[in-house]
Motif scaffolding. Structure first.
Motif, PDB file in Angstrom:
ATOM      1  N   VAL A  62       0.798  -1.228   0.000  1.00 48.56           N
ATOM      2  CA  VAL A  62       0.000   0.000   0.000  1.00 48.56           C
ATOM      3  C   VAL A  62       0.831   1.279   0.000  1.00 48.56           C
ATOM      4  CG1 VAL A  62      -1.782   1.285   1.248  1.00 48.56           C
ATOM      5  CG2 VAL A  62      -1.962  -1.200   1.026  1.00 48.56           C
ATOM      6  N   PRO A  63       1.862   1.429   0.840  1.00 51.56           N
ATOM      7  CA  PRO A  63       2.573   2.714   0.892  1.00 51.56           C
ATOM      8  C   PRO A  63       3.202   3.150  -0.428  1.00 51.56           C
ATOM      9  CG  PRO A  63       3.120   1.404   2.803  1.00 51.56           C
ATOM     10  CD  PRO A  63       2.344   0.520   1.875  1.00 51.56           C
ATOM     11  N   ALA A  64       3.543   2.220  -1.283  1.00 49.78           N
ATOM     12  CA  ALA A  64       4.145   2.558  -2.574  1.00 49.78           C
ATOM     13  C   ALA A  64       3.114   3.039  -3.591  1.00 49.78           C
ATOM     14  CB  ALA A  64       4.885   1.344  -3.128  1.00 49.78           C
ATOM     15  N   THR A  65       1.854   3.010  -3.229  1.00 49.27           N
ATOM     16  CA  THR A  65       0.774   3.377  -4.142  1.00 49.27           C
ATOM     17  C   THR A  65       0.161   4.707  -3.746  1.00 49.27           C
ATOM     18  OG1 THR A  65       0.231   1.033  -4.414  1.00 49.27           O
ATOM     19  CG2 THR A  65      -1.428   2.623  -5.117  1.00 49.27           C
ATOM     20  N   PRO A  66       0.265   5.735  -4.587  1.00 48.65           N
ATOM     21  CA  PRO A  66      -0.429   6.984  -4.275  1.00 48.65           C
ATOM     22  C   PRO A  66      -1.929   6.720  -4.129  1.00 48.65           C
ATOM     23  CG  PRO A  66       1.076   7.284  -6.117  1.00 48.65           C
ATOM     24  CD  PRO A  66       1.003   5.806  -5.839  1.00 48.65           C
ATOM     25  N   GLY A  67      -2.488   7.152  -3.023  1.00 51.92           N
ATOM     26  CA  GLY A  67      -3.913   6.925  -2.766  1.00 51.92           C
ATOM     27  C   GLY A  67      -4.216   5.584  -2.137  1.00 51.92           C
ATOM     28  N   GLY A  68      -3.211   4.754  -1.909  1.00 56.29           N
ATOM     29  CA  GLY A  68      -3.442   3.449  -1.292  1.00 56.29           C
ATOM     30  C   GLY A  68      -4.001   3.615   0.114  1.00 56.29           C
ATOM     31  N   HIS A  69      -4.912   2.739   0.493  1.00 57.03           N
ATOM     32  CA  HIS A  69      -5.584   2.879   1.785  1.00 57.03           C
ATOM     33  C   HIS A  69      -6.387   1.620   2.114  1.00 57.03           C
ATOM     34  CE1 HIS A  69      -8.637   3.836  -1.186  1.00 57.03           C
ATOM     35  NE2 HIS A  69      -9.551   3.550  -0.266  1.00 57.03           N
ATOM     36  N   LEU A  70      -6.956   1.616   3.317  1.00 54.37           N
ATOM     37  CA  LEU A  70      -7.874   0.565   3.750  1.00 54.37           C
ATOM     38  C   LEU A  70      -9.222   1.206   4.026  1.00 54.37           C
ATOM     39  CD1 LEU A  70      -8.454  -2.385   4.837  1.00 54.37           C
ATOM     40  CD2 LEU A  70      -7.891  -1.453   7.093  1.00 54.37           C
ATOM     41  N   THR A  71     -10.280   0.627   3.470  1.00 58.12           N
ATOM     42  CA  THR A  71     -11.632   1.045   3.829  1.00 58.12           C
ATOM     43  C   THR A  71     -12.297  -0.094   4.576  1.00 58.12           C
ATOM     44  OG1 THR A  71     -12.504   0.323   1.680  1.00 58.12           O
ATOM     45  CG2 THR A  71     -11.971   2.651   1.919  1.00 58.12           C
ATOM     46  N   VAL A  72     -13.065   0.274   5.596  1.00 53.73           N
ATOM     47  CA  VAL A  72     -13.804  -0.691   6.395  1.00 53.73           C
ATOM     48  C   VAL A  72     -15.253  -0.242   6.410  1.00 53.73           C
ATOM     49  CG1 VAL A  72     -14.073  -1.706   8.686  1.00 53.73           C
ATOM     50  CG2 VAL A  72     -11.788  -1.145   7.840  1.00 53.73           C
ATOM     51  N   GLY A  73     -16.145  -1.160   6.094  1.00 51.86           N
ATOM     52  CA  GLY A  73     -17.570  -0.842   6.080  1.00 51.86           C
ATOM     53  C   GLY A  73     -18.383  -2.016   6.561  1.00 51.86           C
ATOM     54  N   ARG A  74     -19.678  -1.885   6.449  1.00 54.77           N
ATOM     55  CA  ARG A  74     -20.583  -2.933   6.919  1.00 54.77           C
ATOM     56  C   ARG A  74     -20.383  -4.257   6.186  1.00 54.77           C
ATOM     57  NH1 ARG A  74     -22.969   1.856   7.443  1.00 54.77           N
ATOM     58  NH2 ARG A  74     -24.252   2.267   9.281  1.00 54.77           N
ATOM     59  N   GLY A  75     -19.868  -4.202   4.969  1.00 59.13           N
ATOM     60  CA  GLY A  75     -19.683  -5.409   4.181  1.00 59.13           C
ATOM     61  C   GLY A  75     -18.298  -6.012   4.270  1.00 59.13           C
ATOM     62  N   GLY A  76     -17.450  -5.506   5.154  1.00 55.36           N
ATOM     63  CA  GLY A  76     -16.106  -6.042   5.291  1.00 55.36           C
ATOM     64  C   GLY A  76     -15.066  -4.971   5.049  1.00 55.36           C
ATOM     65  N   PHE A  77     -13.922  -5.371   4.488  1.00 56.51           N
ATOM     66  CA  PHE A  77     -12.841  -4.424   4.239  1.00 56.51           C
ATOM     67  C   PHE A  77     -12.352  -4.540   2.815  1.00 56.51           C
ATOM     68  CE2 PHE A  77     -10.325  -8.195   5.281  1.00 56.51           C
ATOM     69  CZ  PHE A  77      -9.300  -8.126   4.349  1.00 56.51           C
ATOM     70  N   SER A  78     -11.701  -3.457   2.356  1.00 58.73           N
ATOM     71  CA  SER A  78     -10.987  -3.458   1.078  1.00 58.73           C
ATOM     72  C   SER A  78      -9.676  -2.729   1.275  1.00 58.73           C
ATOM     73  CB  SER A  78     -11.798  -2.758  -0.016  1.00 58.73           C
ATOM     74  OG  SER A  78     -12.913  -3.525  -0.376  1.00 58.73           O
ATOM     75  N   LEU A  79      -8.596  -3.408   0.965  1.00 53.84           N
ATOM     76  CA  LEU A  79      -7.261  -2.842   1.013  1.00 53.84           C
ATOM     77  C   LEU A  79      -6.905  -2.493  -0.426  1.00 53.84           C
ATOM     78  CD1 LEU A  79      -4.882  -2.368   3.011  1.00 53.84           C
ATOM     79  CD2 LEU A  79      -4.073  -4.645   2.397  1.00 53.84           C
TER      80      LEU A  79
END
Length: 130
Positions: free
Chosen positions: A23-40
């Motif tokens: 993730v750190p090597a990617t501009p805009g890389g992040h983790l989202t967490v919501g009711r349906g789980g996560f997306s890295l």
């Protein structure tokens, strides 16, 4: 009676460090967490799942930007997701004005979610957008 979709296996001991390292090597890389789980989100891919607490803790500890919208009223999350811009991951953001189907810097979208009540980690919401 057997469920059509059994609950996901308990993977709370899983080590996500190899995925998190991308993730750190990617501009805009992040983790989202919501009711349906996560997306890295990282360049040329993403990882999704249901082991939310484990990946969230590991991502925060690694200093990754994390947006957790589980505490936001459902209708507000839907409106942000449908009518707001998407995060530019590994690509240039679109110019303003931004709208649905356009791409914005991570900080811009994170501010929108934070204003709606989401928990945002490892981002200075006062920083200038790139």
């Amino acid at each position: 009676m057997t469920a059509l979709f059994p609950p996901p296996a308990d993977t709370s001991n899983r080590d996500y460090s190899a995925d998190i390292a991308r993730v750190p090597a990617t501009p805009g890389g992040h983790l989202t967490v919501g009711r349906g789980g996560f997306s890295l989100h990282y360049l040329n891919g993403s990882l999704s799942g249901y082991d939310v607490e484990a990946v969230k803790a590991q991502a925060i500890a690694a200093g990754l930007p994390v947006i957790d919208s589980r505490c936001v009223e459902f209708g507000r999350v839907v409106k942000l997701a449908i009518s707001g811009p998407m995060i530019a991951v590994g690509r240039n953001p679109d110019p303003e004005p931004r709208h649905a189907f356009s791409y914005a810097p991570l900080i811009v979208v994170a501010r929108s979610y934070a204003a709606a009540g989401a928990a945002v980690y490892n981002l200075d919401l006062n920083q200038a957008a790139a």
